[in-house]
Every structure is written in structure tokens, then in C-alpha cells.
Design an enzyme around this catalytic site. Structure first.
Site, PDB file in Angstrom:
ATOM      1  N   ASP A   1       0.821  -1.223   0.000  1.00 14.90           N
ATOM      2  CA  ASP A   1       0.000   0.000   0.000  1.00 14.90           C
ATOM      3  C   ASP A   1       0.852   1.270   0.000  1.00 14.90           C
ATOM      4  OD1 ASP A   1      -2.375  -1.666   0.361  1.00 14.90           O
ATOM      5  OD2 ASP A   1      -1.776  -1.825   2.464  1.00 14.90           O
TER       6      ASP A   1
ATOM      7  N   HIS B   1      -4.275  -1.558  -6.367  1.00 16.24           N
ATOM      8  CA  HIS B   1      -3.607  -0.312  -6.747  1.00 16.24           C
ATOM      9  C   HIS B   1      -4.656   0.720  -7.133  1.00 16.24           C
ATOM     10  CE1 HIS B   1       0.239  -2.678  -8.082  1.00 16.24           C
ATOM     11  NE2 HIS B   1       0.131  -2.565  -6.781  1.00 16.24           N
TER      12      HIS B   1
END
Length: 428
Positions: free
Chosen positions: A13, A41
Site C-alpha cells: 500500500d 492499486h
């Protein structure tokens, strides 16, 4: 000839999707080499937001070849859902823009069922799986009972392997209290997938090799992060694949000497999802403030992320294990507004200060972070477009990262959009 890998330097992340999208402008081929649709994403281009899970971030660019390599585990249903989602947003996903390795392993319905049942059976000892079937699929791969994309292209071979797997898996599913799966339903569903998938299927190793030999720029896009690596992560709270630069060669089917640069993506602070030790975690108002300002909620699961100060021990470990040639520091804008900012430069363990990441979770849980304190920057930086425009305190913060890790910062992210990116150095 330029082939470089973009990797998560923390627990995932970190903003790899945005940075891969940004760097894809310089690449002609973008390759996923590990993981599956457990990755998430988010890329913002102009006024549109794109959420990707399986397809490489280069798909948002025209004239780029995107590759799902042999090291990726592919859920055909998830793949086509993502293709339909992207095309609904005006992004063309054709066999000219996307190819899938014939050697990639397929996620089957029994993988997802077993993932859920096993996680439930663990009770309070659950490992925080996304329940997408990733782990069970990799288990079959290494147990040599998996089904590959090339098998799906031959219906008789596929039927035989599916029948054997269902007979074996149903016994396990029943033991765990689940409902047995039906062969005909799965066979018919996957035969429909086969016809749609067929135009995308290629020997991707050959395609990647030829691109590198033709002096094309090839970008390898990592999923998750170094601390989720099956070998070097906080085991067992990890993913089921090699997320380091070491995974590129086997997951893409090229020689390790062909990758010339390794770029590590790191947030200006640290986050992680799920269980496991987290030395710099902030379980206070500051942690909550960072979470809300940074919108720290998972793309795939929606789970809130645990937030903490930047941990340079982690970045130094990633630099060593992955051979990083440069760092990208994202979300520097999130820290704007804090009076004081801390940065971990070591761990105190049993009365000694160490600068490495322990393998034992028990030892890691006992580590107390050793901090250096920095003056914050009150100015918002989201509109900065050059290094010179950043506040002096932010530059001091970035210089300390470089000093401790021995790795230059090449790019700084000041927001989620593609244009909110500052190129500090051209060389990656």
C-alpha cells in the site's frame, strides 16, 4: 537496454500503482511477476480514479504492452471483471495491450472455498488472508497438483486435472464443514473462460526477453511489499509469493542479470493491514489523524490500515535484500500540518540497539523503536511540482532517509494524482 523493477519497500500500500503508472510513461512493457488479485492499486488520472487488482498499471497508457507473468496466480473471473470494469471507464484492454502467461497457475473455486474455511478454522489465530484463494493456489503449484493456463486451453487435459482436484479437495472441504463443489458447474464455467482468455495467452517469457533484447524499456511491477515476502516478511503474516526483486527472474522468466535497477516505493510514514508486530505503530490520536488524512483504507478489502512513524530499519533491510538503486517517497503531503515528526532509526532489544529486522515475531514484538525527532512542516505541499518548492523541513526529512539507507531518493509523491509527482533525479 533498461529493465527495472518497482517494489513495495514496506508492508504494501505504498503507492506502487501510482508510481508504476507514472514510470510507465518511460516504459514500453509493464510486467506483473507475482501475486494475484489480492493486490490493490489506485491510480488517479485527471478526474478519473482507477482501481486495479490483477492487470498491470501500464494498461492506462496507450501503446504499452502489459504482461501477467508466470509467477502470477490468475482468477479468470476476477480478470474478466477487471477488464469489463476498465473498458466501462473507456480503457481498451485488447490482446495487443495485455498478454497472460501460459504457465501462470489458475485460481479455482475450491482455492477460494478452502481459503475461507481454513481462515475460519484458525479462529483467533487467523492470518488476515484476503480469502481470494491466493495461498491455496500457490500451495497446489508447489505441491505439483495445480492447473495452469495452458491446461485450460486443452479441454480433455483440463477435465482430467479438474476431476482429480475436485475429488481430493471435496474431502478436505467436507472435513472443514463446507459444501462439496460440483465438477460440471466448474468445468462449464471455466470452458467459457477458456474461449475468452485464449487470444490473450502467450509464452510471456519469450515476449519479455525479446523486448529487452530489442532495447525496449521494461518495467516489472511488484505487488504487496517486502515485509509481506514469503521468506523475508513477518511470517506467517505474509503473502504466498516472493515480493522482492529476487522474484522477478523466476516470476517473469528472465535471467536475473537482465534487471538493471530496483526502485523501492515507501510512504513517508508506515502502514500495515492485519495482524503482526509493528514497532512504530501509533495507537493514538496522531495515528488516527494520519489514517484519515492519508485515506488509509484497503482498496481490495476496505479494511482500515494501522499507521505509524516511518521506520528506517525496514527501509535499510529492504535496500539490502532487494538491492535498491533508488527510493520513491510517497504521501509526503499527508504529514503536512504536524508540529513534530518522528523517525525510527533503530530498535532496542534486550538492552541493545540493533539496526536490523529480526526474523522472530517474538523478538520483533519486544523491539522498542529508537526515534529521531524532526520539525514538521505546516505548509501543504500538494501543489509543489519541484524539489525546490518543498519546505526546508521536508527536505531535511528526505535527506535523513538517504543518509540512513545509503540510497538516493529519486521521486517524491505529494498527492494521489499522476501529476502530483516530483522527479528529484532522472536516474533510477
Amino acid at each position: 537496454m533498461s529493465a527495472f523493477v518497482v517494489l513495495g519497500a514496506q508492508w504494501g500500500d505504498e503507492g506502487k500503482g501510482k508510481m508504476t503508472d507514472y514510470l510507465a510513461e518511460e516504459a514500453e512493457v509493464v510486467v506483473r511477476f507475482q501475486g494475484g488479485n489480492n493486490a490493490g492499486h489506485t491510480v488517479e488520472v485527471e478526474d478519473k480514479q482507477y482501481k486495479l487488482h490483477l492487470i498491470p498499471s501500464g494498461i492506462l497508457h496507450d501503446e504499452k504492452l502489459n504482461v501477467i507473468g508466470n509467477g502470477v496466480v490468475v482468477d479468470p473471473k476476477a480478470l474478466f471483471t477487471e477488464i469489463d470494469y476498465l473498458e466501462g471507464l473507456g480503457v481498451k484492454v485488447t490482446p495487443e495491450k495485455l498478454i497472460v502467461s501460459d504457465r501462470a497457475h489458475l485460481i479455482m473455486p475450491y482455492h477460494i472455498t478452502l481459503d475461507k474455511l481454513k481462515e475460519k478454522a484458525r479462529g483467533k489465530n487467523d492470518i488476515g488472508t484476503t480469502c481470494k484463494g491466493i495461498g491455496p493456489c500457490y500451495t497446489d503449484k508447489y505441491e505439483r497438483s495445480g492447473i495452469r493456463v495452458c491446461d485450460l486451453m486443452h479441454k480433455d487435459s483440463f477435465a482430467e486435472k479438474l476431476r482429480i482436484n475436485i475429488e481430493m479437495k471435496n474431502g478436505y472441504i467436507k472435513l472443514l464443514g463446507g459444501e462439496e463443489l460440483n465438477f460440471d458447474e466448474i468445468y462449464n464455467e471455466y470452458m467459457a473462460f477458456a474461449e475468452r482468455l485464449r487470444p490473450y495467452v502467450k509464452d510471456t517469457s519469450v515476449e519479455i526477453y525479446n523486448a529487452i533484447q530489442a532495447d525496449k524499456n521494461v518495467l516489472f511491477e511488484g505487488a504487496q511489499g517486502m515485509l509481506l515476502d514469503i521468506d523475508y516478511g513477518t511470517y506467517p503474516y505474509v503473502t504466498s509469493s516472493n515480493t522482492t526483486s529476487c522474484g522477478v527472474a523466476s516470476g517473469a522468466g528472465i535471467g536475473p542479470n537482465m534487471v538493471t535497477n530496483a526502485v523501492g516505493i515507501a510512504k513517508a510514514y508506515t502502514t500495515r493491514v492485519g495482524k503482526g508486530p509493528f514497532p512504530t505503530e501509533l495507537e493514538n490520536e496522531t495515528g488516527d489523524w494520519i489514517r484519515e488524512k492519508g485515506h488509509e483504507y484497503g482498496v481490495t478489502t476496505g479494511r482500515s490500515r494501522r499507521c505509524g512513524w516511518l521506520d528506517l530499519v525496514i527501509l535499510k533491510t529492504t535496500t539490502r535484500v532487494c538491492g535498491l538503486t533508488s527510493l520513491v517517497v510517497t504521501k509526503i503531503d499527508t504529514l503536512a500540518g504536524l508540529d513534530k515528526i518522528q523517525m525510527c532509526v533503530g530498535y532496542e532489544l534486550d538492552g541493545k540497539v540493533i539496526d536490523y529486522f529480526p526474523a522472530s515475531l517474538e523478538d520483533l514484538a519486544r523491539c522498542k523503536p529508537v526515534y529521531e525527532e524532526f520539525e514538521g512542516w505546516g505548509e501543504e505541499v500538494a501543489d509543489a511540482r519541484s524539489y525546490e518548492e518543498l519546505p526546508e523541513n521536508a527536505k531535511t526529512y528526505l535527506r535523513r532517509i538517504e543518509e540512513f539507507t545509503g540510497t538516493k531518493v529519486s521521486i517524491v509523491g505529494v498527492g494521489p494524482k499522476r501529476n502530483q509527482t516530483i522527479r528529484v533525479r532522472e536516474e533510477l
